[in-house]
Write a protein that holds these residues in place. Structure first.
Motif, PDB file in Angstrom:
ATOM      1  N   PRO A  56      33.763  33.519  12.394  1.00  0.00           N
ATOM      2  CA  PRO A  56      34.109  34.719  12.815  1.00  0.00           C
ATOM      3  C   PRO A  56      34.818  34.676  14.115  1.00  0.00           C
ATOM      4  N   PRO A  57      35.942  34.960  15.237  1.00  0.00           N
ATOM      5  CA  PRO A  57      35.628  34.339  16.447  1.00  0.00           C
ATOM      6  C   PRO A  57      34.714  34.718  17.316  1.00  0.00           C
ATOM      7  N   ALA A  58      34.515  33.319  17.603  1.00  0.00           N
ATOM      8  CA  ALA A  58      33.578  33.148  19.234  1.00  0.00           C
ATOM      9  C   ALA A  58      33.912  34.651  20.024  1.00  0.00           C
ATOM     10  N   PHE A 129      36.044  45.160  -0.264  1.00  0.00           N
ATOM     11  CA  PHE A 129      35.296  44.050  -0.278  1.00  0.00           C
ATOM     12  C   PHE A 129      33.797  42.937  -1.066  1.00  0.00           C
ATOM     13  N   SER A 130      34.708  42.370  -1.294  1.00  0.00           N
ATOM     14  CA  SER A 130      32.923  41.373  -1.904  1.00  0.00           C
ATOM     15  C   SER A 130      31.793  41.381  -0.882  1.00  0.00           C
ATOM     16  N   GLU A 131      32.658  40.957   0.743  1.00  0.00           N
ATOM     17  CA  GLU A 131      31.244  40.915   0.993  1.00  0.00           C
ATOM     18  C   GLU A 131      31.663  41.847   2.754  1.00  0.00           C
ATOM     19  N   ILE A 132      30.268  42.168   2.706  1.00  0.00           N
ATOM     20  CA  ILE A 132      30.642  43.093   3.826  1.00  0.00           C
ATOM     21  C   ILE A 132      29.662  42.246   5.626  1.00  0.00           C
ATOM     22  N   HIS A 133      29.941  42.022   6.605  1.00  0.00           N
ATOM     23  CA  HIS A 133      29.062  41.446   7.482  1.00  0.00           C
ATOM     24  C   HIS A 133      29.702  41.974   8.579  1.00  0.00           C
ATOM     25  N   ALA A 134      28.335  42.321  10.055  1.00  0.00           N
ATOM     26  CA  ALA A 134      28.983  42.296  10.934  1.00  0.00           C
ATOM     27  C   ALA A 134      27.711  41.772  12.486  1.00  0.00           C
ATOM     28  N   ASN A 135      28.754  41.384  13.470  1.00  0.00           N
ATOM     29  CA  ASN A 135      28.240  41.487  14.222  1.00  0.00           C
ATOM     30  C   ASN A 135      27.950  42.458  15.526  1.00  0.00           C
ATOM     31  N   ILE A 136      26.971  42.470  15.784  1.00  0.00           N
ATOM     32  CA  ILE A 136      26.753  43.923  17.254  1.00  0.00           C
ATOM     33  C   ILE A 136      26.583  43.169  18.447  1.00  0.00           C
ATOM     34  N   GLY A 137      27.818  44.047  19.118  1.00  0.00           N
ATOM     35  CA  GLY A 137      27.879  43.822  20.778  1.00  0.00           C
ATOM     36  C   GLY A 137      27.019  44.778  21.495  1.00  0.00           C
ATOM     37  N   SER A 138      26.754  44.403  23.038  1.00  0.00           N
ATOM     38  CA  SER A 138      26.473  45.577  23.595  1.00  0.00           C
ATOM     39  C   SER A 138      26.615  46.990  23.857  1.00  0.00           C
ATOM     40  N   PRO A 139      26.227  47.687  24.061  1.00  0.00           N
ATOM     41  CA  PRO A 139      26.714  49.570  23.405  1.00  0.00           C
ATOM     42  C   PRO A 139      26.656  49.269  25.135  1.00  0.00           C
ATOM     43  N   ALA A 140      27.587  50.469  25.317  1.00  0.00           N
ATOM     44  CA  ALA A 140      27.454  50.938  27.106  1.00  0.00           C
ATOM     45  C   ALA A 140      26.456  51.335  27.536  1.00  0.00           C
ATOM     46  N   LEU A 161      37.633  39.084   1.093  1.00  0.00           N
ATOM     47  CA  LEU A 161      38.199  40.477   0.581  1.00  0.00           C
ATOM     48  C   LEU A 161      38.173  40.226  -1.432  1.00  0.00           C
ATOM     49  N   LYS A 162      38.067  41.157  -1.951  1.00  0.00           N
ATOM     50  CA  LYS A 162      38.015  40.875  -3.052  1.00  0.00           C
ATOM     51  C   LYS A 162      38.714  40.090  -3.903  1.00  0.00           C
ATOM     52  N   ALA A 163      39.929  40.661  -3.973  1.00  0.00           N
ATOM     53  CA  ALA A 163      41.511  40.852  -4.510  1.00  0.00           C
ATOM     54  C   ALA A 163      41.408  39.287  -4.442  1.00  0.00           C
ATOM     55  N   ASN A 164      41.617  38.820  -2.831  1.00  0.00           N
ATOM     56  CA  ASN A 164      41.832  37.080  -3.135  1.00  0.00           C
ATOM     57  C   ASN A 164      40.926  36.193  -2.302  1.00  0.00           C
ATOM     58  N   GLY A 165      39.875  37.244  -2.060  1.00  0.00           N
ATOM     59  CA  GLY A 165      38.804  35.579  -1.517  1.00  0.00           C
ATOM     60  C   GLY A 165      39.200  35.537  -0.354  1.00  0.00           C
ATOM     61  N   LYS A 166      39.797  35.807   0.250  1.00  0.00           N
ATOM     62  CA  LYS A 166      40.486  35.384   1.503  1.00  0.00           C
ATOM     63  C   LYS A 166      39.394  36.732   2.599  1.00  0.00           C
ATOM     64  N   PRO A 167      38.984  35.484   4.301  1.00  0.00           N
ATOM     65  CA  PRO A 167      37.964  36.140   5.326  1.00  0.00           C
ATOM     66  C   PRO A 167      38.908  37.518   5.689  1.00  0.00           C
ATOM     67  N   TRP A 168      38.159  38.223   5.903  1.00  0.00           N
ATOM     68  CA  TRP A 168      39.390  39.421   6.930  1.00  0.00           C
ATOM     69  C   TRP A 168      38.082  39.973   8.233  1.00  0.00           C
ATOM     70  N   TYR A 169      38.940  40.018   9.181  1.00  0.00           N
ATOM     71  CA  TYR A 169      38.069  40.161  10.415  1.00  0.00           C
ATOM     72  C   TYR A 169      38.792  41.709  11.139  1.00  0.00           C
ATOM     73  N   ARG A 170      38.184  42.108  11.859  1.00  0.00           N
ATOM     74  CA  ARG A 170      38.236  43.750  12.556  1.00  0.00           C
ATOM     75  C   ARG A 170      36.982  43.477  13.940  1.00  0.00           C
ATOM     76  N   LEU A 171      38.151  43.857  15.082  1.00  0.00           N
ATOM     77  CA  LEU A 171      36.432  44.560  15.712  1.00  0.00           C
ATOM     78  C   LEU A 171      37.242  46.269  15.622  1.00  0.00           C
TER      79      LEU A 171
END
Length: 228
Positions: A56-58, A129-140, A161-171
């Motif tokens: 995941p992007p820094a 999704f075959s995997e789900i993870h998250a980084n939590i930021g500071s609350p407002a 992604l389960k279909a093709n094994g590709k990474p998936w990132y979203r904010l």
């Protein structure tokens, strides 16, 4: 018959490993007395290692969380505070990571659209999704409106992604709500619950616009599975 079926399954797994160039490790496992499930898990783990790694992007980069303004203070966290709300978000994505979807849904406001879904429909949101993870930021900062408190927590969700094994990132950003000390409010009402999850929106430059922004976010219940 059961012994023949087991032998056929083990033979199939060895054949699969051979096709992938991993026959030696599979045969070694069988020789050491590993059962079919262990062999299958090992083959899957080796295949997983060949996939594009999750990176995941820094923070502060495109797709990354906002840069933390300051390290959070050590010590006990007040569950009614903004950091207490962030802990709920951390727990939510931890449950998703463990595929405990029913327990994760319990952290939603059960009167919300997603919180009111049946278990099968809620779980179906994550079936891609075959995997789900998250980084939590500071609350407002906590904001108040109509006898309730709201807080927004930024989240970097990533997985595979389960279909093709590709990474998936979203904010994403999670809006949580708790009822203030008002007559008739139950203990459960006074705990933080997820009200909505939507695309991340950078805080407005004018802090006076925060209340308007929060009201808009409450209706954005797109959840994790939205791709666009």
């Amino acid at each position: 018959m059961r012994g023949m079926a087991g032998a056929a399954l083990l033979l199939g797994l060895v054949s699969l490993a051979a096709c992938d160039g991993r026959e030696e490790s599979a045969i070694d496992n069988l020789a050491n007395g590993a059962n079919a499930s262990q062999v299958e898990n090992n083959v899957r783990a080796e295949a997983q290692a060949l996939m594009e790694p999750l990176a995941p992007p820094a923070p502060g980069t495109p797709g990354g969380l906002p840069v933390e303004p300051a390290p959070a203070e050590e010590g006990a966290i007040d569950p009614d505070s903004a950091q207490g709300a962030a802990q709920v978000v951390q727990g939510y994505y931890g449950l998703l990571e463990e595929k405990r979807f029913s327990d994760a849904q319990d952290l939603w406001n059960d009167q919300s659209v997603i919180g009111a879904q049946d278990d099968a429909h809620f779980a179906a949101r994550f079936r891609g999704f075959s995997e789900i993870h998250a980084n939590i930021g500071s609350p407002a900062e906590i904001e108040g409106a109509a006898g309730s408190s709201f807080v927004t927590v930024p989240v970097q969700v990533y997985g595979r992604l389960k279909a093709n094994g590709k990474p998936w990132y979203r904010l994403r950003q999670v809006v949580l709500r708790r009822v203030d000390e008002v007559p008739g409010a139950s203990e459960a009402d006074r705990r933080w619950h997820i009200e909505s999850i939507g695309a991340y929106v950078a805080p407005p430059a004018d802090e006076a616009d925060n209340a308007t922004q929060t009201a808009q976010l409450i209706s954005a219940t797109d959840g994790l599975a939205r791709k666009h």
